[in-house]
Design an enzyme around this catalytic site. Structure first.
Site, PDB file in Angstrom:
ATOM      1  N   HIS A 377       0.448  -1.304   0.066  1.00 40.46           N
ATOM      2  CA  HIS A 377      -0.358  -0.106   0.233  1.00 40.46           C
ATOM      3  C   HIS A 377       0.860   1.319   0.088  1.00 40.46           C
ATOM      4  CE1 HIS A 377      -3.798   2.179   0.058  1.00 40.46           C
ATOM      5  NE2 HIS A 377      -4.240   0.950   0.765  1.00 40.46           N
ATOM      6  N   TYR A 491     -14.164   5.590   9.806  1.00 41.84           N
ATOM      7  CA  TYR A 491     -13.073   6.417   8.807  1.00 41.84           C
ATOM      8  C   TYR A 491     -13.512   5.699   7.591  1.00 41.84           C
ATOM      9  CZ  TYR A 491      -8.552   6.391   6.053  1.00 41.84           C
ATOM     10  OH  TYR A 491      -7.151   6.708   5.111  1.00 41.84           O
ATOM     11  N   SER A 493     -12.401   5.839   4.290  1.00 46.16           N
ATOM     12  CA  SER A 493     -11.098   6.009   2.959  1.00 46.16           C
ATOM     13  C   SER A 493     -11.879   7.483   1.525  1.00 46.16           C
ATOM     14  CB  SER A 493     -10.476   5.382   2.213  1.00 46.16           C
ATOM     15  OG  SER A 493     -10.756   4.062   1.659  1.00 46.16           O
ATOM     16  N   THR A 504      -5.324  10.222  -0.236  1.00 44.96           N
ATOM     17  CA  THR A 504      -6.620  10.279   0.629  1.00 44.96           C
ATOM     18  C   THR A 504      -6.774  11.275   1.441  1.00 44.96           C
ATOM     19  OG1 THR A 504      -5.720   8.845   2.066  1.00 44.96           O
ATOM     20  CG2 THR A 504      -6.671   7.816   0.115  1.00 44.96           C
TER      21      THR A 504
END
Length: 662
Positions: A377, A491, A493, A504
C-alpha cells in the site's frame, strides 16, 4: 490508514466500456494497428497528457479544519469531554497551530511539483514497522471468467500474464487512456474532443478538459505498478523500481521461479511460450520449500531488514535483485477455494509461504482459477490497481491469448525457467521458522464474514433521492449502536486523485445526524412517524454528501492536522494539547474502518481491521443489493455485527416503502 481503493467522491470511471478504434500509427519506423498484440489499445490522448496541468491539492484554511474537526468529535464525546476538546482546538487555532499552518503553506508554495501530503504520507507508510500483512496490504478478487472453461488455472494464469504485460507496455508507450472522471461523457469522452485536446499543450490541457466538465486524475503512482518492490530497511523502508526487468516472478509451494515474458527487444513473448513456462512450473515435482523465504516479507520490518542483510551476506544478493526487479509476482496456489470466506482469507494473507508481500502487487490464482490481486500500500492508493484489474479482466475475457485445448509451445522451458534457490544458514532458517510462527499467530486471530442484503440497492435509493453510500454508512452506524450501544470513530477513505500527487482524505461518517437517526431507529422505533424517520434519513444523506464532496476536494481535516503534527515533529517541537487530548487519539482509533468498491471486474475486496478492537469493512452498493465483507479480531463479534447491519438495512428500506417500524 488508507485502505483499499479510496475512490469515494470521484466514482471510478469505468474504462472497461471504452471503444477501441482501429487506426494505424508509425512509431520508430514501425507501423502498428490498434489490434496490435503488444498493446491493449491506443489512446488518442497521451497517457500523461494532463499530468503537468493538474491542479494542486489545497491546504485547507485552519479555521475550516478546526470547525470540521469539532463537528466530527461532537457525536463521539459527552458535554464535558467536548468542552475540553473545543478549548484545546481553539487554543491551537489561535496559537502554535497558526504558526505551523503558515509554515506549511509557505513550504507548499515552494514545492509546486507535488502536494503537501505526499512526502509525509510516504514517510508514514515506509516508517511503519508493523508487518505489511493484515496491517496494510488489501486484496481485490477477480470475478470468474464468464466462460467457465477459461477458469482453468493454467489458462487463466497465461491470459492474465499476457494481458498484464500488454497493460504495462501500453502504459509505458504513453498509449493508455488517461484516467479522467467525466461528468458529461457525451461531450468529453468522444473521439472529437480527444482529437482536439491532444493538441492543447500539457501545461494547459487540464483546463481544456475542465471546460467540458471532465476532470483528469493524477497518474503519478502508475510507474510504481511494475518492476517495483518495498525494500525493508532499519527504521524506514525504501521503494525500489527497475523498469529494465523483463521477467516475471512466479511462486508455487513456497518455491520461487523467474522467466522472461518479453524478448530482448521488449516485445511480449509468444503466449504459447508463456503457456509452456507456466505449465512447466505447475508440473514441477519439487517438494514444497522446507524454508519458504517469502514468509520473511510478513515479518516486522526491522526484523526482516536484518534478515535480508544476512541473506545478502550469504550470497543471495543477485537472487533478491531478480525478485525485486520482476514485473510483478504471480502466486500459483494448490488449494481450491471453498467459498467467499475462504477466498478472502486466502487472498488477504494465505499461508504466508507462497507470497512475496513486498511486491507492488501480486496476482494470486488458486487451483480452481479463482484469482485476486494483493497489493503493497505504501506506493499508491489503489486507483492504479483497480484500473489495471479492470483492463486485465476486460482483455482476458474479451481477447484471451490462449484457449482450452491450446497447445503450449514446444520450447525448452526447463532452460528458460530459473528456480531461485537461496543459500540459507541456520540463523536464516530459524528466522523463517520464527516468521512463520508469528504469521500463524497473527492470522489465526482474524475472522472474516460476509453479508448480502438482497431487498434493495442503488436504484431504489436513488429513486428515494438518497445517497447510496450515505445509507450504507448509516447502516454501519446503526448496526454498531444496536450491537454495542454507542457511536464510534469511523473512517471512510476518499481519493484526492483529482489533484497533483493527491493521496487520500478521510470522510467521517459518524455525525450528529447519523447519531440522532440511529437512536431513533434502534432505541425509539415506535416514537417517530414514518415522515419523521424519512426526514432524518434525508438529513443524513445530505450531510454525508457534503462531507464526501469536501473530502474529494481536499477539504477534510484529517490530512491537514496530520501534516501540521508531522511538521511539529520534524522540528522537534512538543505536541500541542490538541494532539495529546484523549479525544484526538480516540477519533484516530478507527474502530470502523470502511472502504467501498464496485467494478465489473471485482467480486469482492477486503482488508483487516486497523485496530485490535475494530472492524475492517469492505462494501459495495450494487443496483439491487448491498454487500459487505467484514474482518475482525476476537475483541469483536463480526457475525453479530453483520446481523445488526442487515436488520438496520431492513428498517431503512421499510421506512422508504412508507411502512412504520414494528
Amino acid at each position: 490508514m488508507a485502505k483499499l481503493l479510496s475512490l469515494k467522491g470521484i466514482r471510478y470511471l469505468d474504462k472497461c466500456g471504452s471503444k477501441v478504434h482501429a487506426r494505424a500509427i508509425t512509431i520508430n519506423g514501425r507501423s502498428y494497428s490498434s489490434q496490435d498484440s503488444e498493446y491493449l489499445h491506443r489512446s488518442l490522448v497521451p497517457s500523461m497528457h494532463y499530468q503537468k496541468s493538474l491542479p494542486r491539492l489545497p491546504v485547507p484554511k485552519l479555521e475550516d479544519t478546526i470547525r470540521r474537526y469539532l463537528a466530527a468529535q461532537r457525536p463521539l464525546l459527552d458535554d464535558a469531554q467536548f468542552g475540553n476538546t473545543e478549548k484545546n482546538a481553539e487554543d491551537f487555532k489561535n496559537g502554535i497551530g497558526k504558526q505551523l499552518h503558515e509554515e506549511l503553506v509557505s513550504k507548499d508554495k515552494n514545492n509546486k511539483h507535488t502536494s503537501y501530503i505526499s512526502a509525509p504520507w510516504f514517510d508514514m507508510y515506509l516508517s511503519a514497522r508493523d508487518s505489511v500483512v493484515l496491517n496494510f496490504n488489501p486484496f481485490m478478487s477477480f470475478n470468474p471468467d464468464p466462460k467457465p472453461e477459461y477458469n482453468d488455472q493454467l489458462i487463466r494464469a497465461t491470459n492474465v500474464v499476457c494481458s498484464a504485460v500488454r497493460f504495462m507496455k501500453t502504459l509505458r508507450a504513453g498509449l493508455l487512456e488517461p484516467e479522467v472522471f467525466h461528468l458529461n461523457p457525451a461531450k468529453s469522452d468522444t473521439d472529437q474532443f480527444k482529437k482536439l485536446i491532444r493538441w492543447v499543450p500539457s501545461s494547459l490541457s487540464w483546463y481544456g478538459a475542465y471546460m467540458v466538465n471532465a476532470y483528469p486524475l493524477d497518474m503519478s503512482q502508475y510507474f510504481r505498478l511494475f518492476n517495483s518492490t518495498r525494500l525493508p530497511k532499519p527504521g524506514r523502508d525504501e521503494l525500489f523500481t527497475d523498469a529494465k526487468g523483463k521477467h516475471l516472478l512466479v511462486m508455487r509451494k513456497g518455491n520461487l521461479y523467474a522467466f522472461d515474458v518479453m524478448d530482448r527487444d521488449g516485445n511480449l513473448l509468444a503466449p504459447a511460450e508463456i503457456h509452456s513456462h507456466l505449465n512447466y512450473i505447475l508440473a514441477d515435482e519439487t517438494p514444497a520449500a522446507a524454508s519458504p523465504i517469502g514468509v520473511l516479507t510478513s515479518e516486522n520490518r526491522d526484523v526482516w531488514a536484518g534478515l535480508r542483510e544476512k541473506l545478502v551476506a550469504n550470497g543471495n544478493g543477485a537472487l533478491l535483485q531478480t525478485v525485486d526487479s520482476a514485473l510483478f509476482c504471480l502466486c500459483l496456489d494448490d488449494e481450491t477455494m471453498r467459498d467467499h470466506i475462504h477466498i478472502s482469507h486466502n487472498m488477504l494473507h494465505g499461508d504466508g509461504c507462497n507470497r512475496w508481500y513486498d511486491k507492488s502487487f501480486s496476482v494470486i490464482i488458486a487451483k480452481d482459477g479463482n484469482a485476486a490481486i494483493n497489493f503493497e500500500h505504501s506506493w499508491g492508493d489503489g486507483v492504479a490497481v483497480l484500473r489495471f484489474q479492470n483492463e486485465v479482466f476486460k482483455d482476458t475475457t474479451e481477447k484471451p491469448t490462449v484457449h482450452p485445448g491450446s497447445a503450449p509451445a514446444a520450447v525448452d522451458s526447463a532452460s528458460a525457467v530459473q528456480r531461485l534457490q537461496f543459500n540459507l544458514d541456520g540463523e536464516l532458517e530459524n528466522g523463517v521458522l520464527k516468521a512463520k510462527e508469528n504469521f500463524d499467530a497473527a492470522v489465526s486471530k482474524l475472522t472474516i464474514d460476509a453479508m448480502e442484503f438482497k431487498k434493495g440497492g442503488k436504484e431504489q435509493l436513488k429513486k428515494s433521492k438518497l445517497s447510496p453510500d450515505a445509507v450504507a454508512q448509516l447502516a454501519f452506524q446503526m448496526g454498531f449502536l444496536r450491537q454495542y450501544g454507542q457511536t464510534t470513530a469511523t473512517y471512510e477513505s476518499c481519493s484526492t486523485a483529482a489533484f497533483k500527487h493527491g493521496r487520500t482524505e478521510t470522510i467521517r461518517p459518524a455525525t450528529i445526524h447519523t447519531k440522532r437517526c440511529s437512536h431513533a431507529f434502534v432505541h425509539e422505533p415506535g416514537k417517530h412517524s414514518v415522515e419523521e424517520l424519512r426526514a432524518m434519513l434525508n438529513d443524513c444523506s445530505k450531510y454525508h454528501g457534503q462531507l464526501t464532496k469536501e473530502a474529494a476536494m481536499g477539504q477534510g481535516f484529517d490530512r491537514h492536522l496530520f501534516a501540521l503534527r508531522y511538521l511539529a515533529n520534524s522540528k522537534g517541537e512538543p505536541l500541542h494539547s490538541l494532539y495529546t487530548d484523549p479525544a484526538y487519539s480516540s477519533i484516530n482509533h478507527n474502530i470502523l474502518s470502511t472502504s467501498t468498491l464496485t467494478s465489473p471486474a471485482v467480486s469482492l475486496g477486503g482488508f483487516a481491521p486497523v485496530v485490535p478492537d475494530g472492524f475492517g469493512v469492505g462494501y459495495g452498493v450494487h443496483d439491487d443489493w448491498i454487500g459487505c465483507n467484514v474482518s475482525t479480531y476476537p475483541a469483536r463479534n463480526v457475525h453479530e455485527f453483520l446481523q445488526c447491519v442487515h436488520k438496520s438495512l431492513e428498517d431503512i428500506f421499510t421506512v422508504l416503502e412508507g411502512k412504520p417500524l414494528s
